[in-house]
Write a protein that holds these residues in place. Structure first.
Motif, short mmCIF file in Angstrom:
data_model
loop_
_atom_site.label_atom_id
_atom_site.label_comp_id
_atom_site.label_asym_id
_atom_site.label_seq_id
_atom_site.Cartn_x
_atom_site.Cartn_y
_atom_site.Cartn_z
N LYS A 696 16.31 17.79 9.69
CA LYS A 696 15.94 17.72 10.48
C LYS A 696 14.62 16.71 11.06
O LYS A 696 14.93 15.79 11.81
CB LYS A 696 14.41 18.94 11.01
CG LYS A 696 14.60 19.26 12.51
CD LYS A 696 14.00 20.34 12.54
CE LYS A 696 13.90 20.74 14.08
NZ LYS A 696 12.19 22.38 14.40
N GLY A 699 16.65 13.40 10.95
CA GLY A 699 18.33 13.42 12.33
C GLY A 699 18.89 13.20 11.99
O GLY A 699 20.25 12.26 12.19
N TYR A 700 19.82 14.46 10.33
CA TYR A 700 21.21 14.30 10.42
C TYR A 700 22.11 15.93 10.79
O TYR A 700 21.15 16.47 11.27
CB TYR A 700 21.42 14.07 9.04
CG TYR A 700 20.67 12.17 8.57
CD1 TYR A 700 21.38 11.68 8.32
CD2 TYR A 700 19.39 12.69 7.70
CE1 TYR A 700 20.95 10.07 8.35
CE2 TYR A 700 18.89 11.83 7.15
CZ TYR A 700 20.16 10.13 7.82
OH TYR A 700 19.82 8.81 7.09
N TYR A 703 21.36 19.86 12.61
CA TYR A 703 20.83 19.43 13.79
C TYR A 703 21.17 18.45 14.19
O TYR A 703 21.09 18.54 15.77
CB TYR A 703 19.39 18.89 13.37
CG TYR A 703 18.78 19.66 12.24
CD1 TYR A 703 17.96 21.36 12.67
CD2 TYR A 703 18.83 20.24 10.79
CE1 TYR A 703 18.01 21.90 12.21
CE2 TYR A 703 17.43 20.84 10.93
CZ TYR A 703 17.69 22.50 11.56
OH TYR A 703 16.74 23.12 10.72
N TYR A 704 21.82 17.08 13.77
CA TYR A 704 22.43 16.46 15.02
C TYR A 704 23.74 16.33 14.91
O TYR A 704 24.46 16.10 12.94
CB TYR A 704 21.56 15.09 14.52
CG TYR A 704 20.95 14.85 15.25
CD1 TYR A 704 20.07 13.95 16.35
CD2 TYR A 704 19.47 15.63 14.81
CE1 TYR A 704 18.92 14.37 17.36
CE2 TYR A 704 17.93 15.65 15.16
CZ TYR A 704 18.08 14.51 16.33
OH TYR A 704 16.55 15.14 17.23
N GLU A 737 18.70 9.44 24.25
CA GLU A 737 18.65 10.40 23.34
C GLU A 737 19.13 9.53 22.20
O GLU A 737 19.09 10.38 20.96
CB GLU A 737 18.63 12.11 23.29
CG GLU A 737 17.19 12.33 23.80
CD GLU A 737 17.58 13.27 25.11
OE1 GLU A 737 18.11 14.49 24.62
OE2 GLU A 737 16.92 13.59 25.99
N LYS A 762 23.52 8.87 16.17
CA LYS A 762 23.26 9.91 15.58
C LYS A 762 22.85 10.71 17.16
O LYS A 762 22.29 9.94 17.79
CB LYS A 762 21.64 10.34 14.77
CG LYS A 762 21.82 9.44 13.71
CD LYS A 762 20.21 9.72 13.32
CE LYS A 762 20.47 8.98 12.24
NZ LYS A 762 19.02 9.25 11.59
N LYS A 764 22.41 14.91 19.91
CA LYS A 764 22.24 16.43 20.06
C LYS A 764 23.37 16.24 20.45
O LYS A 764 24.16 17.28 20.97
CB LYS A 764 20.86 16.09 19.83
CG LYS A 764 20.49 17.40 19.09
CD LYS A 764 18.92 17.91 19.74
CE LYS A 764 19.26 19.20 18.78
NZ LYS A 764 18.13 19.32 17.66
#
Ligand SMILES: Nc1ncnc2c1ncn2[C@@H]1O[C@H](COP(=O)(O)OP(=O)(O)OP(=O)(O)O)[C@@H](O)[C@H]1O
Ligand SMILES: [Zn+2]
Ligand SMILES: [Zn+2]
Length: 801
Positions: A696, A699-700, A703-704, A737, A762, A764
């Motif tokens: 988290k 950013g992996y 979560y992403y 983002e 990366k 979301k």
């Protein structure tokens, strides 16, 4: 007018769409979606798949289809749709998706024949075919085509009177055996009986009783006769000898002890009940069967499969290639006998094709196989199981870049059946989905028969160095090995070589230099003595001293199995060692042979790489040693800690699975790393929580989402420039983002003489991402046509190199 939409066999962007062709009248009603044809294409003639048959086309002046390659479709409607799904989600060419679903033999050179399914059914052939086939058991496809007997042949194939067979030119094995059969009708044979001498009489009665051709060797052995009576019968015209096709069965020389279902433990029974309820209800669900090593997951799979078969349905079991060991195959063969087909890369092209054909003709109800077995052409699927679901080999690293888990779920949804993902160390993605309730969690928290988990000792190799031990074996591991030799027990030694030797680690304190932005190890580059991050491009000069402890012992890691074997021979001269690595298992059957020698206790120590980490179950193995737990930990890959945890847990799981208790020794320079410490405590959940927090923060996944774009060219500046252009384009297309890292040189900076640069996205929620990536492929592949740059896009990367 009848028109076929055809996907032609040219994997390029320009040809990646259906082309319309006219279906000549003689093939109306014959050509169906899922068949392969040849068509004129410019000056060439190409193979292609018919994906649709329709009544008209926008295009005027259609060219006609030239040849039909299949008698019945090789891809059914479901698989055709699955191809569309793969095209959408992995951004592959449609032709690549369809090719991936078929055995290689169907892409190879072959000669197609129509063969009589059974001698007895000759009478059922339509008259025109009967005269064409005449006395033969098979006719070449070309002949049927030339005689214009298409439709008749197709009907006969559908009725099962004829079979379409591709005779693969395969050196690997014989596929026919000389067999004897009656040359006359049963009545004629019976009449002839009383005028025959005793031996000949026996032969004829035997053949009458069997009612089919019998291999000569078998006939002679069973009746205890020489070849003379047979010869005499052939001369009298009562018996014929001919070549009869047998399936190339790689397991033919093996006999399998039939096995009965075991009485389940309460935890197993509970898990099974949930799965079978879903099978019976015919509803799609995805289960995660999270069971510690040795908890009896396989038994749950097998009893669930029994339920599927009772329902008259079919099942697929996926196993990672590496653990598709003889032991694993044996368990399924013993339980399900001839109902099982086995598909793995050790089979020859011809053998694979034979197994595929058994599935296509519905002669088997169960497939056990590696990744591509997920495409098994079953039409009545009742369950798909993915064992060791965390294994990265379920992701294909070439087009189509699919993950078997996604394909399994797609197919199961369509068939209304469950998917069972099994593992002792589920991938973070999967466990996170189970935690959210997207998948249903089923747990087997304990080993069978109240056997404990093995005791794990972590040995700090920095301490060994400090005490003057420079060997690759710690004192503890060596003592434990000696003890096993004394007691006549066995040990498994594991050396991870998949590791990269280019991370920079301090042998004094275990410190590894990492990227301050990406939390992955920096990679050492000899040119300019620099260290680089392969995600974001951060770089710094090589530190002459350890930034943590000041030691000068900053060195590179990595040693081979052969070196370990040599050192073992010096330290423990009486130990009998079997080494298993790519060098000793290259030959066909070598893998199996080495394992059965170890099982027969012809050796004390099994020394090996990845290939011994999984699926092995030997009663006398009481010690597992891991020589260097760090090598994988420092791969330039955000999954390095997860892979390390999984590997250590799986390797440790090989110890103490039966009566004798097991012990594990893990050697490491970073004993405090959470993936090592928690694996030693068998604490998956703590690892999961810890790792999720880090994912988290950086950013992996899960979560992403990630996407990896790689540009390659013979000249580095060209590749770099293309990657830059792509990164710039993506920055414009995507929202703020989304993070676009790079371009940077890939960890494997040069492959097949081409330099590689990559960018990573990366994101979301980014509704635009597929369209943007498609546009990248379109634009830069058009460029590539002149410039020679190749672009690959991986929408769910596992290989970060
Ligand atoms: N209900 C049972 N009763 C007795 N023995 C069992 C039972 N279920 C499984 N076993 C045995 O326990 C052993 C371990 O089971 P199995 O290999 O299926 O575990 P697993 O969960 O697949 O382990 P791993 O993840 O390590 O491969 C096997 O020898 C198996 O035959
Ligand atoms: Zn240090
Ligand atoms: Zn970085």
């Amino acid at each position: 007018m009848k028109v076929a939409s055809v996907i032609v066999d040219v994997p390029t962007r320009q040809t990646d769409r259906p082309f319309d062709y006219l279906i000549p009248e003689r093939w109306h009603g014959v050509i169906q979606p899922g068949m392969r044809v040849t068509v004129p294409f410019g000056a060439r003639r190409l193979q292609g798949f018919v994906i649709e048959v329709k009544d008209h086309s926008e295009i005027e002046q259609l060219k006609p289809i030239e040849h039909v390659l299949d008698v019945v479709p090789v891809l059914n409607e479901e698989l055709l749709d699955l191809g569309r799904y793969l095209t959408e989600t992995t951004l592959c060419f449609a032709i690549s998706a369809y090719q991936a679903m078929l055995p290689a033999a169907m892409r190879a050179k072959y000669e197609k024949v129509l063969r009589l399914a059974e001698e007895e059914r000759r009478g059922e052939l339509p008259d025109e075919l009967k005269s064409l086939v005449a006395g033969r058991t098979e006719v070449a496809w070309n002949e049927v085509e030339a005689a214009g007997l298409w439709r008749a042949a197709q009907k006969a194939v559908q009725q099962g009177v004829l079979e379409a067979v591709y005779n693969v030119k395969d050196k690997a094995g014989k596929k026919t055996v000389k067999s004897a059969a009656l040359a006359v009708s049963a009545e004629q044979a019976e009449q002839a009986l009383h005028s025959l001498p005793a031996r000949q009489k026996e032969v004829v009665s035997f053949l009458l009783k069997r009612g089919e051709a019998v291999p000569i060797a078998k006939l002679q052995a069973t009746l205890g006769i020489s070849s003379a009576p047979l010869k005499a019968l052939v001369e009298k015209g009562l018996v014929v000898v001919r070549d009869v096709e047998v399936y190339r069965d790689p397991y033919a020389h093996r006999t399998f002890q039939p096995s009965e279902p075991l009485a389940l433990t309460p935890a197993q029974a509970q898990a099974l009940a949930k799965i079978t309820a879903s099978v019976r209800a015919g509803e799609h669900r995805t289960f995660l069967l999270y069971g510690v090593t040795g908890s009896g997951k396989t038994e749950v799979y097998m009893q669930a499969i029994e339920e599927v078969l009772r329902q008259g349905k079919e099942a697929i079991v996926l196993v990672p290639e590496i653990s598709l060991t003889p032991q694993m195959v044996e368990r399924f063969k013993s339980r399900f006998g001839p109902k099982v087909a086995v598909l793995h890369s050790g089979l020859s092209v011809g053998e694979k094709y034979d197994e595929w054909r058994k599935i296509h003709r519905k002669e088997v109800q169960l497939v056990v196989g590696a990744r591509s077995a997920v495409f098994a052409p079953f039409e009545n699927l009742g369950m798909i199981i993915i064992d060791e679901e965390h294994e990265t080999s379920y992701k294909q690293e070439e087009m189509p870049r699919y993950h078997a888990r996604d394909v399994a779920i797609y197919r199961a949804r369509r068939h209304g059946c469950p998917v069972v993902l099994g593992s002792a160390t589920p991938s973070l993605e999967t466990f996170a989905r189970a935690a959210k309730g997207v998948y249903e969690l089923l747990e087997l928290p304990e080993r069978i028969a109240e056997r404990g988990m093995p005791d794990v000792h972590i040995v700090d190799m920095r301490e060994e160095l400090r005490s003057g031990n420079r060997s690759m074996f710690s004192r503890r591991l060596l003592d434990e090995l000696r003890l096993r030799l004394e007691r006549g027990e066995q040990a498994v030694l594991f050396l991870n070589r998949r590791g990269y030797s280019t991370f920079v680690m301090c042998r004094g304190c275990g410190y590894v230099i990492r990227c301050p932005h990406c939390d992955i190890s920096l990679t050492y580059h000899r040119a300019g003595e620099r260290m680089k991050c392969h995600y974001c491009g951060h770089e710094e000069p090589l530190a002459p001293r350890c930034p943590s402890c000041g030691s000068e012992h900053i060195r590179f890691f990595g040693t081979g199995t052969q070196k370990v074997e040599e050192e073992l021979a010096k330290l423990l001269p009486t130990a009998r060692v079997i080494r298993m690595d790519v060098d000793t298992t290259g030959r066909k059957g070598a893998h199996e042979e080495l394992l059965s020698r170890f099982a027969a206790k012809e050796a004390d120590i099994l020394l090996g790489t990845q290939m011994i980490a999984k699926g092995l179950d030997f009663p006398d193995v009481t010690l597992v040693g891991v020589l260097a737990a760090d090598t994988m930990l420092h791969l330039p890959d955000f999954r390095a800690a997860e892979k390390t945890f999984q590997l250590l847990t799986q390797v440790s799981g090989r110890a103490g699975r039966h009566e004798l208790p097991g012990e594990v020794v893990i050697q490491t320079y970073t004993p405090d790393h959470y993936s090592i410490a928690l694996a030693a405590r068998h604490d998956y959940r703590a690892f999961y929580r810890r790792e999720m927090t880090l994912r988290k923060a950086h950013g992996y996944p899960p979560y992403y989402y990630l996407a990896l774009i790689t540009a390659a060219h013979e000249e580095a500046p060209a590749a770099a420039k293309a990657a830059e252009k792509i990164a710039a384009y993506l920055r414009k297309q995507l929202s703020n983002e989304a993070v676009i890292l790079g371009p940077v040189a890939s960890p494997i900076a040069r492959l097949h003489d081409r330099y590689r640069y990559q960018c990573m996205i990366k994101y979301k929620r980014e509704p635009n991402v597929t369209a943007a990536l498609k546009a990248v492929i379109d634009r830069y592949q058009a460029d590539a046509a002149h410039g020679g740059v190749t672009i690959t896009v991986d929408t769910n990367p596992y290989m970060m190199m």
